[in-house]
Motif scaffolding. Structure first.
Motif, mmCIF file in Angstrom:
data_model
loop_
_atom_site.group_PDB
_atom_site.id
_atom_site.type_symbol
_atom_site.label_atom_id
_atom_site.label_comp_id
_atom_site.label_asym_id
_atom_site.label_seq_id
_atom_site.Cartn_x
_atom_site.Cartn_y
_atom_site.Cartn_z
ATOM 1 N N GLN A 49 0.827 -1.206 0.000
ATOM 2 C CA GLN A 49 0.000 0.000 0.000
ATOM 3 C C GLN A 49 0.863 1.258 0.000
ATOM 4 N N ALA A 50 1.977 1.223 0.708
ATOM 5 C CA ALA A 50 2.885 2.375 0.711
ATOM 6 C C ALA A 50 3.445 2.611 -0.690
ATOM 7 N N ASN A 109 0.871 4.350 -2.717
ATOM 8 C CA ASN A 109 0.763 5.766 -2.352
ATOM 9 C C ASN A 109 1.943 6.574 -2.868
ATOM 10 N N TYR A 110 3.157 6.028 -2.771
ATOM 11 C CA TYR A 110 4.328 6.721 -3.302
ATOM 12 C C TYR A 110 4.197 6.898 -4.812
ATOM 13 N N LYS A 142 1.480 7.219 -6.487
ATOM 14 C CA LYS A 142 0.466 8.240 -6.749
ATOM 15 C C LYS A 142 1.064 9.648 -6.735
ATOM 16 N N TYR A 143 2.076 9.848 -5.879
ATOM 17 C CA TYR A 143 2.692 11.173 -5.751
ATOM 18 C C TYR A 143 4.052 11.252 -6.449
#
Length: 76
Positions: free
Chosen positions: A26-27, A30-31, A33-34
């Motif tokens: 999940q991390a 998220n990374y 995504k940015y």
């Protein structure tokens, strides 16, 4: 009684380890995504090395996305 306590402790250690590896997946998402590709690669590689998430379809999906994003970013 002592064996039961030790068994319960090992059970919780296993559960915590399994959740922490899925958190790496999940991390990485998220990374990604940015656009933090280096951190995403580190997180997904950690998840890949762990046997609990090595065969997880979500890990392979995000691993492909991370490596594809790195390839696209460096080929510009």
């Amino acid at each position: 009684m002592k064996k039961i306590i030790i068994g319960v402790i090992f059970f919780f250690i296993g559960v915590i380890t399994a959740f922490s590896q899925s958190n790496n997946v999940q991390a990485a998402a998220n990374y990604l995504k940015y656009d933090e590709f280096e951190k995403a690669k580190i997180a997904i590689d950690l998840a890949f090395e762990n046997p609990t998430t090595a065969n997880d379809y979500k890990m392979w999906y995000y691993r492909g996305k991370v490596y594809w994003a790195i390839y696209r970013d460096t080929s510009k």
